[in-house]
Design a protein around this motif. Structure first.
Motif, PDB file in Angstrom:
ATOM      1  N   LEU A  94      31.211-126.022  50.776  1.00  0.00           N
ATOM      2  CA  LEU A  94      31.228-124.728  50.095  1.00  0.00           C
ATOM      3  C   LEU A  94      32.668-124.241  49.893  1.00  0.00           C
ATOM      4  O   LEU A  94      33.055-123.847  48.794  1.00  0.00           O
ATOM      5  CB  LEU A  94      30.441-123.693  50.906  1.00  0.00           C
ATOM      6  CG  LEU A  94      30.556-122.240  50.434  1.00  0.00           C
ATOM      7  CD1 LEU A  94      29.917-122.068  49.067  1.00  0.00           C
ATOM      8  CD2 LEU A  94      29.930-121.302  51.455  1.00  0.00           C
ATOM      9  N   VAL A  95      33.467-124.299  50.937  1.00  0.00           N
ATOM     10  CA  VAL A  95      34.840-123.802  50.858  1.00  0.00           C
ATOM     11  C   VAL A  95      35.684-124.703  49.970  1.00  0.00           C
ATOM     12  O   VAL A  95      36.472-124.217  49.150  1.00  0.00           O
ATOM     13  CB  VAL A  95      35.451-123.655  52.265  1.00  0.00           C
ATOM     14  CG1 VAL A  95      36.930-123.327  52.188  1.00  0.00           C
ATOM     15  CG2 VAL A  95      34.715-122.576  53.049  1.00  0.00           C
ATOM     16  N   THR A  96      35.528-126.012  50.084  1.00  0.00           N
ATOM     17  CA  THR A  96      36.351-126.905  49.260  1.00  0.00           C
ATOM     18  C   THR A  96      35.982-126.787  47.779  1.00  0.00           C
ATOM     19  O   THR A  96      36.860-126.896  46.928  1.00  0.00           O
ATOM     20  CB  THR A  96      36.247-128.370  49.722  1.00  0.00           C
ATOM     21  OG1 THR A  96      34.875-128.771  49.755  1.00  0.00           O
ATOM     22  CG2 THR A  96      36.864-128.553  51.095  1.00  0.00           C
ATOM     23  N   ALA A  97      34.719-126.544  47.476  1.00  0.00           N
ATOM     24  CA  ALA A  97      34.330-126.343  46.072  1.00  0.00           C
ATOM     25  C   ALA A  97      34.958-125.065  45.531  1.00  0.00           C
ATOM     26  O   ALA A  97      35.449-125.034  44.391  1.00  0.00           O
ATOM     27  CB  ALA A  97      32.812-126.282  45.949  1.00  0.00           C
ATOM     28  N   THR A  98      34.964-124.015  46.324  1.00  0.00           N
ATOM     29  CA  THR A  98      35.591-122.765  45.913  1.00  0.00           C
ATOM     30  C   THR A  98      37.096-122.952  45.778  1.00  0.00           C
ATOM     31  O   THR A  98      37.715-122.443  44.842  1.00  0.00           O
ATOM     32  CB  THR A  98      35.276-121.654  46.931  1.00  0.00           C
ATOM     33  OG1 THR A  98      33.862-121.563  47.099  1.00  0.00           O
ATOM     34  CG2 THR A  98      35.823-120.323  46.477  1.00  0.00           C
ATOM     35  N   LEU A  99      37.675-123.704  46.694  1.00  0.00           N
ATOM     36  CA  LEU A  99      39.116-123.960  46.652  1.00  0.00           C
ATOM     37  C   LEU A  99      39.506-124.747  45.404  1.00  0.00           C
ATOM     38  O   LEU A  99      40.577-124.508  44.839  1.00  0.00           O
ATOM     39  CB  LEU A  99      39.562-124.706  47.908  1.00  0.00           C
ATOM     40  CG  LEU A  99      41.033-125.113  47.948  1.00  0.00           C
ATOM     41  CD1 LEU A  99      41.940-123.887  47.842  1.00  0.00           C
ATOM     42  CD2 LEU A  99      41.333-125.906  49.199  1.00  0.00           C
ATOM     43  N   ARG A 100      38.664-125.643  44.965  1.00  0.00           N
ATOM     44  CA  ARG A 100      38.973-126.440  43.770  1.00  0.00           C
ATOM     45  C   ARG A 100      39.236-125.507  42.577  1.00  0.00           C
ATOM     46  O   ARG A 100      40.220-125.668  41.861  1.00  0.00           O
ATOM     47  CB  ARG A 100      37.822-127.394  43.462  1.00  0.00           C
ATOM     48  CG  ARG A 100      38.110-128.353  42.322  1.00  0.00           C
ATOM     49  CD  ARG A 100      36.985-129.362  42.098  1.00  0.00           C
ATOM     50  NE  ARG A 100      36.685-130.103  43.306  1.00  0.00           N
ATOM     51  CZ  ARG A 100      35.504-130.073  43.947  1.00  0.00           C
ATOM     52  NH1 ARG A 100      34.508-129.349  43.487  1.00  0.00           N
ATOM     53  NH2 ARG A 100      35.306-130.779  45.026  1.00  0.00           N
ATOM     54  N   GLN A 101      38.393-124.522  42.403  1.00  0.00           N
ATOM     55  CA  GLN A 101      38.566-123.577  41.301  1.00  0.00           C
ATOM     56  C   GLN A 101      39.787-122.678  41.542  1.00  0.00           C
ATOM     57  O   GLN A 101      40.560-122.416  40.628  1.00  0.00           O
ATOM     58  CB  GLN A 101      37.317-122.728  41.132  1.00  0.00           C
ATOM     59  CG  GLN A 101      37.403-121.797  39.949  1.00  0.00           C
ATOM     60  CD  GLN A 101      36.101-121.068  39.702  1.00  0.00           C
ATOM     61  OE1 GLN A 101      35.126-121.238  40.424  1.00  0.00           O
ATOM     62  NE2 GLN A 101      36.080-120.251  38.673  1.00  0.00           N
TER      63      GLN A 101
END
Length: 158
Positions: A94-101
């Protein structure tokens, strides 16, 4: 005699199971602490990038001042990238997906600052999307850590 041996074996088994439980609990705590540290460091690094980006955005592209500002911004960008990779290693999906953006938004802001001279107001407008990325990142971290929702607003009003 058999009772004493069984009691001793039960005691040893209890100690062994207790130690295994402690090791598991310590590992879970250590991983959580690592994640929190990485997330905190990344947020702090984001804040450290704002001033060099502002200096870069306000410099006339192609001038020595812009080149010096770009060097300062890239030095902080190295710390940012280190934090991104640490989050990839330790963070949840969840956090890494948000971080990607969030990372893509910050990269776009750097590109805009590098190629255009911006006023403070224009920089603030361009920066709003990146601030939204930070807010989403913080919300994802809070969700992962099972903290109650908290409407975080880092946007600076014009």
């Amino acid at each position: 005699m058999e009772t004493a041996v069984l009691a001793a074996l039960a005691g040893l088994l209890g100690i062994a199971l207790g130690r295994i439980w402690d090791l598991r609990s310590e590992t879970v705590r250590w991983r959580r602490d690592q994640r929190v540290r990485v997330y905190e460091d990344l947020a702090a690094t984001y804040y450290a990038t704002r001033e060099p980006l502002l200096g870069l955005a306000m410099a006339e592209p192609g001038t020595p001042a812009a080149d010096a500002a770009a060097v300062r911004a890239l030095a902080v960008a190295a710390d940012w990238n280190r934090g991104v990779v640490a989050t990839w290693f330790h963070g949840s999906s969840l956090v890494t997906a948000t971080l990607r953006q969030f990372d893509a938004q910050l990269s776009c802001l750097f590109d805009k600052a590098r190629t255009s001279r911006l006023t403070w107001e224009e920089f603030a407008d361009e920066h709003r999307e990146t601030e939204g990325g930070l807010e989403a990142f913080i919300e994802a971290v809070r969700q992962e850590l099972k903290y109650p929702p908290l409407k975080v607003s880092v946007k600076v009003p014009r």
